[in-house]
Design a protein around this motif. Structure first.
Motif, PDB file in Angstrom:
ATOM      1  N   TYR A 148       0.950  -1.336   0.008  1.00  0.00           N
ATOM      2  CA  TYR A 148      -0.089   0.012  -0.196  1.00  0.00           C
ATOM      3  C   TYR A 148       0.780   1.176   0.038  1.00  0.00           C
ATOM      4  CZ  TYR A 148      -2.736   3.722   2.115  1.00  0.00           C
ATOM      5  OH  TYR A 148      -3.445   4.680   2.558  1.00  0.00           O
ATOM      6  N   GLU A 149       0.743   1.981  -1.211  1.00  0.00           N
ATOM      7  CA  GLU A 149       1.685   3.109  -1.135  1.00  0.00           C
ATOM      8  C   GLU A 149       0.752   4.476  -1.097  1.00  0.00           C
ATOM      9  OE1 GLU A 149       4.949   5.339  -4.231  1.00  0.00           O
ATOM     10  OE2 GLU A 149       4.060   3.354  -4.423  1.00  0.00           O
ATOM     11  N   TYR A 150       1.051   5.555  -0.322  1.00  0.00           N
ATOM     12  CA  TYR A 150       0.502   6.627  -0.255  1.00  0.00           C
ATOM     13  C   TYR A 150       1.579   7.855  -0.205  1.00  0.00           C
ATOM     14  CZ  TYR A 150       0.961   6.239   4.751  1.00  0.00           C
ATOM     15  OH  TYR A 150       1.411   5.951   5.923  1.00  0.00           O
ATOM     16  N   HIS A 151       1.080   8.938  -0.679  1.00  0.00           N
ATOM     17  CA  HIS A 151       2.141  10.023  -0.803  1.00  0.00           C
ATOM     18  C   HIS A 151       1.689  11.398   0.235  1.00  0.00           C
ATOM     19  CE1 HIS A 151       4.182   9.419  -5.034  1.00  0.00           C
ATOM     20  NE2 HIS A 151       4.217   8.379  -4.186  1.00  0.00           N
ATOM     21  N   MET A 152       2.678  11.776   0.819  1.00  0.00           N
ATOM     22  CA  MET A 152       2.331  13.106   1.700  1.00  0.00           C
ATOM     23  C   MET A 152       2.509  14.402   0.749  1.00  0.00           C
ATOM     24  SD  MET A 152       1.670  11.369   4.334  1.00  0.00           S
ATOM     25  CE  MET A 152       1.499  12.374   5.792  1.00  0.00           C
ATOM     26  N   THR A 153       2.897  15.580   1.275  1.00  0.00           N
ATOM     27  CA  THR A 153       2.983  16.673   0.755  1.00  0.00           C
ATOM     28  C   THR A 153       4.502  16.494  -0.005  1.00  0.00           C
ATOM     29  OG1 THR A 153       1.731  18.165   2.313  1.00  0.00           O
ATOM     30  CG2 THR A 153       3.419  19.205   0.845  1.00  0.00           C
ATOM     31  N   MET A 154       5.570  16.188   0.527  1.00  0.00           N
ATOM     32  CA  MET A 154       6.822  15.851   0.098  1.00  0.00           C
ATOM     33  C   MET A 154       7.262  14.052   0.599  1.00  0.00           C
ATOM     34  SD  MET A 154       8.798  19.474   0.620  1.00  0.00           S
ATOM     35  CE  MET A 154      10.164  18.803  -0.203  1.00  0.00           C
ATOM     36  N   GLY A 155       7.264  13.361  -0.656  1.00  0.00           N
ATOM     37  CA  GLY A 155       7.526  12.166  -0.447  1.00  0.00           C
ATOM     38  C   GLY A 155       6.497  11.117  -0.011  1.00  0.00           C
ATOM     39  N   GLY A 156       6.591   9.732   0.046  1.00  0.00           N
ATOM     40  CA  GLY A 156       5.734   8.891   0.292  1.00  0.00           C
ATOM     41  C   GLY A 156       6.069   7.853   1.045  1.00  0.00           C
ATOM     42  N   ILE A 157       5.180   6.840   1.430  1.00  0.00           N
ATOM     43  CA  ILE A 157       5.460   5.841   2.207  1.00  0.00           C
ATOM     44  C   ILE A 157       4.711   4.642   1.620  1.00  0.00           C
ATOM     45  CG2 ILE A 157       4.503   4.651   4.594  1.00  0.00           C
ATOM     46  CD1 ILE A 157       4.368   7.834   5.637  1.00  0.00           C
ATOM     47  N   ILE A 158       5.491   3.406   1.831  1.00  0.00           N
ATOM     48  CA  ILE A 158       4.898   2.285   1.254  1.00  0.00           C
ATOM     49  C   ILE A 158       4.941   1.203   2.662  1.00  0.00           C
ATOM     50  CG2 ILE A 158       5.329   0.052  -0.184  1.00  0.00           C
ATOM     51  CD1 ILE A 158       6.835   1.989  -2.028  1.00  0.00           C
ATOM     52  N   GLN A 159       3.534   0.576   2.409  1.00  0.00           N
ATOM     53  CA  GLN A 159       3.396  -0.491   3.784  1.00  0.00           C
ATOM     54  C   GLN A 159       3.416  -1.612   2.977  1.00  0.00           C
ATOM     55  OE1 GLN A 159       0.482   2.390   5.787  1.00  0.00           O
ATOM     56  NE2 GLN A 159       0.728   0.377   7.218  1.00  0.00           N
ATOM     57  N   GLU A 160       3.908  -2.812   3.669  1.00  0.00           N
ATOM     58  CA  GLU A 160       3.761  -4.051   3.302  1.00  0.00           C
ATOM     59  C   GLU A 160       2.656  -4.763   4.297  1.00  0.00           C
ATOM     60  OE1 GLU A 160       6.436  -7.403   1.448  1.00  0.00           O
ATOM     61  OE2 GLU A 160       6.510  -7.399   3.577  1.00  0.00           O
ATOM     62  N   ILE A 161       1.791  -5.154   3.677  1.00  0.00           N
ATOM     63  CA  ILE A 161       0.357  -5.812   4.575  1.00  0.00           C
ATOM     64  C   ILE A 161       0.537  -7.262   4.407  1.00  0.00           C
ATOM     65  CG2 ILE A 161      -1.788  -5.899   5.237  1.00  0.00           C
ATOM     66  CD1 ILE A 161      -1.935  -2.991   4.118  1.00  0.00           C
ATOM     67  N   LYS A 162       0.693  -8.155   5.502  1.00  0.00           N
ATOM     68  CA  LYS A 162       0.511  -9.496   5.360  1.00  0.00           C
ATOM     69  C   LYS A 162      -0.699  -9.882   6.125  1.00  0.00           C
ATOM     70  CE  LYS A 162       5.653 -10.396   5.037  1.00  0.00           C
ATOM     71  NZ  LYS A 162       6.687 -11.091   5.604  1.00  0.00           N
ATOM     72  N   GLY A 163      -0.827 -11.472   5.985  1.00  0.00           N
ATOM     73  CA  GLY A 163      -2.157 -11.813   6.615  1.00  0.00           C
ATOM     74  C   GLY A 163      -3.185 -12.072   5.423  1.00  0.00           C
ATOM     75  N   ASN A 164      -3.529 -13.486   5.372  1.00  0.00           N
ATOM     76  CA  ASN A 164      -4.364 -13.836   4.303  1.00  0.00           C
ATOM     77  C   ASN A 164      -5.721 -13.159   4.607  1.00  0.00           C
ATOM     78  OD1 ASN A 164      -2.602 -15.508   3.037  1.00  0.00           O
ATOM     79  ND2 ASN A 164      -3.068 -17.159   4.265  1.00  0.00           N
ATOM     80  N   ALA A 165      -6.274 -13.080   5.773  1.00  0.00           N
ATOM     81  CA  ALA A 165      -7.672 -12.530   5.900  1.00  0.00           C
ATOM     82  C   ALA A 165      -7.605 -10.892   5.237  1.00  0.00           C
ATOM     83  CB  ALA A 165      -7.878 -12.601   7.467  1.00  0.00           C
ATOM     84  N   TYR A 166      -6.682 -10.339   5.843  1.00  0.00           N
ATOM     85  CA  TYR A 166      -6.631  -8.979   5.338  1.00  0.00           C
ATOM     86  C   TYR A 166      -6.640  -9.033   3.683  1.00  0.00           C
ATOM     87  CZ  TYR A 166      -5.748  -7.653   9.933  1.00  0.00           C
ATOM     88  OH  TYR A 166      -5.905  -7.373  11.330  1.00  0.00           O
ATOM     89  N   HIS A 167      -5.890  -9.457   3.164  1.00  0.00           N
ATOM     90  CA  HIS A 167      -5.570  -9.669   1.587  1.00  0.00           C
ATOM     91  C   HIS A 167      -7.116  -9.870   0.883  1.00  0.00           C
ATOM     92  CE1 HIS A 167      -1.206 -10.991   2.219  1.00  0.00           C
ATOM     93  NE2 HIS A 167      -1.608  -9.681   2.406  1.00  0.00           N
ATOM     94  N   ASN A 168      -7.807 -10.999   1.644  1.00  0.00           N
ATOM     95  CA  ASN A 168      -9.058 -11.599   0.880  1.00  0.00           C
ATOM     96  C   ASN A 168      -9.913 -10.404   1.316  1.00  0.00           C
ATOM     97  OD1 ASN A 168      -9.222 -14.143   0.119  1.00  0.00           O
ATOM     98  ND2 ASN A 168      -7.838 -14.582   1.658  1.00  0.00           N
ATOM     99  N   ALA A 169     -10.106  -9.866   2.472  1.00  0.00           N
ATOM    100  CA  ALA A 169     -11.142  -8.858   2.861  1.00  0.00           C
ATOM    101  C   ALA A 169     -11.232  -7.635   2.011  1.00  0.00           C
ATOM    102  CB  ALA A 169     -10.976  -8.296   4.283  1.00  0.00           C
ATOM    103  N   ILE A 170      -9.740  -6.943   1.673  1.00  0.00           N
ATOM    104  CA  ILE A 170      -9.548  -5.783   0.996  1.00  0.00           C
ATOM    105  C   ILE A 170      -9.753  -6.115  -0.702  1.00  0.00           C
ATOM    106  CG2 ILE A 170      -7.800  -4.274   0.149  1.00  0.00           C
ATOM    107  CD1 ILE A 170      -6.543  -4.485   3.059  1.00  0.00           C
ATOM    108  N   TYR A 171      -9.275  -6.980  -1.134  1.00  0.00           N
ATOM    109  CA  TYR A 171      -9.592  -7.421  -2.605  1.00  0.00           C
ATOM    110  C   TYR A 171     -11.338  -7.769  -2.666  1.00  0.00           C
ATOM    111  CZ  TYR A 171      -9.300  -9.783  -6.724  1.00  0.00           C
ATOM    112  OH  TYR A 171      -9.248 -10.124  -8.385  1.00  0.00           O
ATOM    113  N   LYS A 172     -11.834  -8.328  -1.867  1.00  0.00           N
ATOM    114  CA  LYS A 172     -13.224  -8.446  -1.917  1.00  0.00           C
ATOM    115  C   LYS A 172     -14.015  -6.985  -1.895  1.00  0.00           C
ATOM    116  CE  LYS A 172     -17.301 -10.457   0.298  1.00  0.00           C
ATOM    117  NZ  LYS A 172     -17.731 -11.268   1.600  1.00  0.00           N
ATOM    118  N   ILE A 173     -13.578  -5.935  -1.147  1.00  0.00           N
ATOM    119  CA  ILE A 173     -14.001  -4.718  -1.476  1.00  0.00           C
ATOM    120  C   ILE A 173     -13.910  -4.064  -2.641  1.00  0.00           C
ATOM    121  CG2 ILE A 173     -13.885  -2.207  -0.396  1.00  0.00           C
ATOM    122  CD1 ILE A 173     -13.442  -3.465   2.090  1.00  0.00           C
ATOM    123  N   PHE A 174     -12.788  -4.268  -3.291  1.00  0.00           N
ATOM    124  CA  PHE A 174     -12.559  -3.489  -4.791  1.00  0.00           C
ATOM    125  C   PHE A 174     -13.360  -4.441  -5.747  1.00  0.00           C
ATOM    126  CE2 PHE A 174      -8.042  -2.646  -2.980  1.00  0.00           C
ATOM    127  CZ  PHE A 174      -8.170  -1.397  -3.220  1.00  0.00           C
TER     128      PHE A 174
END
Length: 281
Positions: A148-174
């Motif tokens: 998951y990548e998002y940007h601030m005013t200057m620069g950005g942050i990338i998070q790595e999210i693990k856990g199958n339950a989270y992957h399934n839930a987020i993909y289902k929303i999309f």
């Protein structure tokens, strides 16, 4: 009063054979050591965990009314009652070894029974309790992580999210919450554009990664830029979803965005999210 709790996310559990062993026991969900602020309890050699832990980490929907608890996920439903060993699992009665109970305003339920009911595998070996859940499959590829990548005013942050339950839930929303298909906006960027009415700002980029670190599916969420006079923004959707893998655009909703963000917040609180890049000045 009836309360509904939904969520993804998994659990903490402790096999308390002795104080020394309890102090060194680790809880792992899909190979992630789980953070928890409430210690599980041991009753009749069964591990009991707060109901909220189940709803957040296993991805089960929890319907709680009076003393009756109903958990559901996919095609499986199980109903439990506080202080009652009888449960109804997909319409059939079964007996628990330990009754669910309330302590300090929290409802405790048996972890192994719930986890295995919803298809997870539970194992204990050398001081580590491990729970393995079903992975998300996209194009027959197992998903290892969500970036998951998002940007601030200057620069950005990338998070790595693990856990199958989270992957399934987020993909289902999309997949389920995208609206009508639309044309791509004329102007869309990683940064705010306050010169062009009808331009869009990218709120976040979501890459579903395979075990060989390849992005197999990418979604980008865009928000309509402002402020502009209302008449200049008439007809422009507030939120758009870009399915980058298919180069298709859809109307999306603020509610869906908030649901995804809540899942990401839960993942962070429970130890399933790691910042792998931070270029914010």
């Amino acid at each position: 009063m009836k309360k509904i709790f939904t969520g993804l996310c998994i659990t903490s559990m402790l096999w308390m054979a002795s104080p020394a062993e309890a102090a060194t026991t680790q809880i792992k969900i899909d190979d992630v050591v789980v953070k928890t602020d409430t210690a599980p309890e041991q009753k009749n050699n069964r591990t009991m965990v707060p109901l909220r832990v189940i709803s957040e980490n296993l991805g089960a929907q929890v319907d709680w009314k009076d003393s009756k608890i109903t958990l559901s996920m996919n095609q499986t439903t199980v109903s439990l009652n506080v202080n009652n060993q009888t449960v109804i699992k997909n319409g059939k009665k079964e007996q628990l070894d330990v009754k669910p109970y309330i302590k300090n305003n929290r409802t405790y339920v048996p972890l192994r029974f719930i986890a295995e009911t919803f298809g997870s595998q539970v194992d204990y070996k050398q001081g580590t309790v491990s729970i393995a859940t079903k992975p998300l499959l996209i194009e027959n590829e197992k998903i290892k992580a969500l970036q998951y990548e998002y940007h601030m005013t200057m620069g950005g942050i990338i998070q790595e999210i693990k856990g199958n339950a989270y992957h399934n839930a987020i993909y289902k929303i999309f997949q389920e919450k995208k609206g009508d298909k639309v044309e791509a906006p004329k102007e869309y960027y990683w940064h705010f554009n306050l010169d062009e009415p009808g331009s869009y700002y990218k709120l976040g980029q979501y890459d579903f990664m395979t075990h060989d670190n390849k992005s197999i599916k990418q979604f980008d969420i865009y928000s309509l830029n402002g402020p502009f006079p209302e008449e200049l923004l008439e007809g422009y959707p507030k939120v758009l979803l870009h399915d980058v893998s298919e180069n298709s655009w859809y109307i999306f909703s603020e509610q869906a965005v908030n649901s995804i963000q809540q899942l990401i917040n839960n993942a962070s609180e429970n130890g399933f999210s790691t910042v792998i890049s931070n270029t914010v000045a």
